[in-house]
Design an enzyme around this catalytic site. Structure first.
Site, mmCIF file in Angstrom:
data_model
loop_
_atom_site.group_PDB
_atom_site.id
_atom_site.type_symbol
_atom_site.label_atom_id
_atom_site.label_comp_id
_atom_site.label_asym_id
_atom_site.label_seq_id
_atom_site.Cartn_x
_atom_site.Cartn_y
_atom_site.Cartn_z
ATOM 1 N N SER A 64 0.800 -1.217 0.000
ATOM 2 C CA SER A 64 0.000 0.000 0.000
ATOM 3 C C SER A 64 0.838 1.275 0.000
ATOM 4 C CB SER A 64 -0.950 -0.069 1.190
ATOM 5 O OG SER A 64 -1.771 1.038 1.234
ATOM 6 N N ASP A 75 -3.431 6.418 -2.890
ATOM 7 C CA ASP A 75 -2.251 5.828 -2.249
ATOM 8 C C ASP A 75 -1.651 4.770 -3.194
ATOM 9 O OD1 ASP A 75 -4.012 3.713 -1.949
ATOM 10 O OD2 ASP A 75 -3.272 3.168 0.028
ATOM 11 N N PRO A 79 -1.453 1.524 19.966
ATOM 12 C CA PRO A 79 -0.381 0.881 19.210
ATOM 13 C C PRO A 79 -0.843 0.670 17.773
ATOM 14 C CG PRO A 79 -1.484 -0.715 20.646
ATOM 15 C CD PRO A 79 -2.143 0.603 20.897
ATOM 16 N N SER A 80 0.034 0.917 16.816
ATOM 17 C CA SER A 80 -0.331 0.705 15.416
ATOM 18 C C SER A 80 -0.521 -0.782 15.150
ATOM 19 C CB SER A 80 0.791 1.246 14.529
ATOM 20 O OG SER A 80 0.740 0.631 13.266
HETATM 21 C C1 LIG Z 1 -4.047 6.220 11.627
HETATM 22 C C2 LIG Z 1 -4.065 5.473 10.367
HETATM 23 O O1 LIG Z 1 -4.143 6.073 9.300
HETATM 24 N N1 LIG Z 1 -3.979 4.141 10.455
HETATM 25 C C3 LIG Z 1 -3.967 3.269 9.291
HETATM 26 C C4 LIG Z 1 -2.961 2.157 9.469
HETATM 27 O O2 LIG Z 1 -3.317 1.420 10.614
HETATM 28 P P1 LIG Z 1 -2.509 1.442 11.992
HETATM 29 O O3 LIG Z 1 -3.108 0.326 12.784
HETATM 30 O O4 LIG Z 1 -2.748 2.790 12.555
HETATM 31 O O5 LIG Z 1 -1.057 1.251 11.632
HETATM 32 O O6 LIG Z 1 -2.984 1.301 8.332
HETATM 33 C C5 LIG Z 1 -4.253 0.640 8.138
HETATM 34 C C6 LIG Z 1 -4.115 -0.286 6.964
HETATM 35 O O7 LIG Z 1 -3.790 0.357 5.792
HETATM 36 C C7 LIG Z 1 -5.345 1.688 7.924
HETATM 37 O O8 LIG Z 1 -6.572 1.029 7.787
HETATM 38 C C8 LIG Z 1 -5.344 2.659 9.094
HETATM 39 O O9 LIG Z 1 -6.260 3.685 8.880
HETATM 40 MG MG LIG Z 2 -3.753 1.237 0.459
#
Ligand SMILES: CC(=O)N[C@H]1[C@@H](OP(=O)(O)O)O[C@H](CO)[C@@H](O)[C@@H]1O
Ligand SMILES: [Mg+2]
Length: 546
Positions: A64, A276, A498-499
């Site tokens: 992505s 993206d 946490p991400s």
């Molecule tokens: C704040 C943010 O933009 N988080 C993104 C990101 O997730 P995180 O869990 O925050 O890393 O990647 C995901 C997958 O692409 C998307 O769905 C999400 O919106």
């Molecule tokens: Mg994407």
């Protein structure tokens, strides 16, 4: 299952010993050089999932919006949705099994999930434009073949196009034809039908500048361009001919830096958008006459779409319910506008499309968007049937026209997944039909100033959350401390989580720009709130960046 063959082929895709990866929010993602074994194993797993569900399963090779050097893989379930959570666990176990244990782990999964190994399997595969994607998708194919699964390799496609193919194949073509041609035909037909009245006028062709993040979106938009050229002329930038994928451009860059993409000529008041890297997200933007940059993100996209849908529903006079689904990252102004001005119910789920998608399925019409521009609209089967029926039965011309519009909107949205191309066409159609400029759209409400940071910490799992990630549970004391800080500022909100896709903690804060102290929002978020929250989270190890 021929375990000897599996062992033999697996040795050609060996797992670096000790490497542990997790099937996260968007599948596996890491440096491309660490992924060969994961691809092979996901080929194997896709075959098991296909046998278990007696359906076609998709495998998409992409990372992505992440840097060019990364790659990733995710599985697509029968109706084009994300892989079921119990299978995410299987995926993680299989990817992390050491070489000698892998065949046994595979067998265990097939027993646990009650897979009938005699069942046929069919897998569809797609990939983005990364230089590593072709070889990695070949490794997926190796995995599929060793378990004697059948497959079709779609080659270069956007992520949502692969989701579409899976959905089509599992609904015997009812959703559409499972080819790129079928996808372009379906979307362009709906778009042209929707906008045809407005095309009769003398309007010059509507033109839109598209930043393609140097990714797959450029290729696919070029293929699609002539299907819609009567109604929309797109001018592509960052089309991959020179720039680097996602580098200083694309939806993620524009949203997180709140800056225009490089490589795009923007004149004042021109309508621009950014995709993206795998074209499942879109944000719009423009420069005003003073050269100020304005971002129109997923929240404002959701607002435009839901107000349009609500008007059509009122027109046809049917009591179909509509709900909007957001995450904690939705700007507070958007939530307030939707609830208080538009009187639409709004729900908040955890980050990650699968959560939003799931919630949106509860409504006749479920609109879901992440602030970063990933989203779509789902129509329940009952709502779709009702609307299609009304297009035939209604006698009142106005009501009939509204029902027809809704019917075309159903066909224009990719209901399997958020889709930059499909969302772009919906938005362009709505702006045309409502005769709205990008400034008028932007003026629906004013975003609260906000900041988002990511922070590297030793172990991001020390933070756990509840209430759709809006409240911290651990470490103790952190939530109370956030509460104390935000209550000092008007309309302010902050959270830490946490991400699910990167080894970082994300910190988000927003507040009214008129905060009653002598600093600006920049100061509050950038200098005060975020480092402060970060400090509490990581103590001495704190190292904010970005
Ligand atoms: C704040 C943010 O933009 N988080 C993104 C990101 O997730 P995180 O869990 O925050 O890393 O990647 C995901 C997958 O692409 C998307 O769905 C999400 O919106
Ligand atoms: Mg994407």
């Amino acid at each position: 299952m021929d375990l000897d063959a599996i062992t033999e082929y697996s040795a050609l895709h060996p797992k670096p010993s000790g490497l542990i990866l997790q099937y996260g929010t968007a599948g596996f993602r890491t440096k491309a050089e660490h992924l060969d074994h994961v691809m092979f194993r996901m080929g194997l797993l896709a075959v098991l999932r296909s046998k278990q569900t007696k359906s076609t399963i998709g495998v998409m090779v992409t990372a992505s919006h992440n840097p060019e050097e990364d790659n990733g893989v995710k599985l697509v379930d029968p109706l084009g949705e994300m892989l079921a959570p119990s299978w995410e666990e299987h995926a993680t176990c299989l990817a992390n099994a050491e070489e000698q244990d892998m065949p046994r782990v595979l067998m265990d999964i097939s027993v646990k999930a009650a897979v009938n190994l005699q069942q046929d399997a069919f897998i569809v595969i797609g990939r983005d434009t990364r230089s590593t994607s072709e070889k990695l998708s070949q490794s997926v194919i190796d995995g599929v073949t060793v378990l004697e699964g059948q497959f079709h390799d779609y080659g270069l496609v956007t992520t949502p196009q692969l989701h579409y193919m899976v959905y089509c194949r599992n609904t015997s073509g009812q959703y559409g034809e499972a080819t790129l041609e079928g996808y372009y035909q379906k979307l362009s037909k709906a778009f042209m039908e929707l906008t045809k009245q407005t095309l009769c006028s003398e309007d010059e062709y509507r033109s839109l500048k598209v930043d393609c993040a140097n990714g797959i979106g450029a290729l696919k938009l070029k293929e699609m361009e002539h299907y819609v050229s009567q109604g929309l002329s797109v001018q592509l930038f960052n089309d991959g001919t020179k720039g680097k994928l996602n580098h200083l451009c694309g939806a993620d860059f524009v949203k997180s830096h709140q800056k225009p993409p490089q490589g795009m000529e923007m004149k004042s008041n021109e309508r621009c958008c950014s995709f993206d890297g795998d074209a499942d997200r879109i944000v719009y933007h423009y420069l005003d006459v003073d050269g100020h940059f304005h971002l129109i993100d997923g929240d404002k996209i959701a607002t435009l779409i839901s107000s349009f849908l609500k008007e059509l529903l009122l027109e046809i006079g049917e009591s179909l319910n509509i709900g909007v689904v957001q995450t904690a990252y939705a700007n507070g102004s958007s939530t307030r506008y939707l609830e208080e001005v538009m009187k639409v119910p709004v729900y908040c789920t955890k980050t990650g499309v699968k959560h939003l998608h799931h919630k949106a399925q509860e409504f006749d019409i479920g609109v879901y968007f992440e602030a970063n521009g990933h989203g779509t609209v789902l129509f329940s089967k009952a709502a779709e049937t009702k609307i299609r029926q009304l297009t035939k039965e209604l006698e009142d011309e106005k009501r009939k026209a509204a029902a027809k519009m809704l019917e075309n909107v159903i066909d224009l949205f990719n209901q399997a997944a958020g889709d930059a191309i499909s969302d772009m066409l919906v938005i362009e159609a709505i702006l045309t039909l409502k005769d709205l400029t990008i400034q008028q759209w932007d003026a629906l409400y004013m975003d609260l100033p906000n900041r988002q940071l990511k922070v590297k910490v030793a172990d991001r799992q020390v933070i756990s959350t509840t209430d759709a990630e809006r409240q911290v549970v651990t470490p103790p004391g952190l939530q109370e401390a956030i509460n104390d800080l935000v209550k000092k500022y008007k309309l302010s909100r902050a959270f830490v989580r946490p991400s699910g896709t990167e080894d970082v903690v994300r910190v988000y804060a927003e507040a009214d720009s008129q905060v009653s102290w002598d600093g600006s929002i920049e100061k509050m978020c950038g200098e005060s709130l975020i480092p402060w929250v970060v400090g509490v989270v990581v103590g001495e190890k704190r190292k904010p960046f970005q």
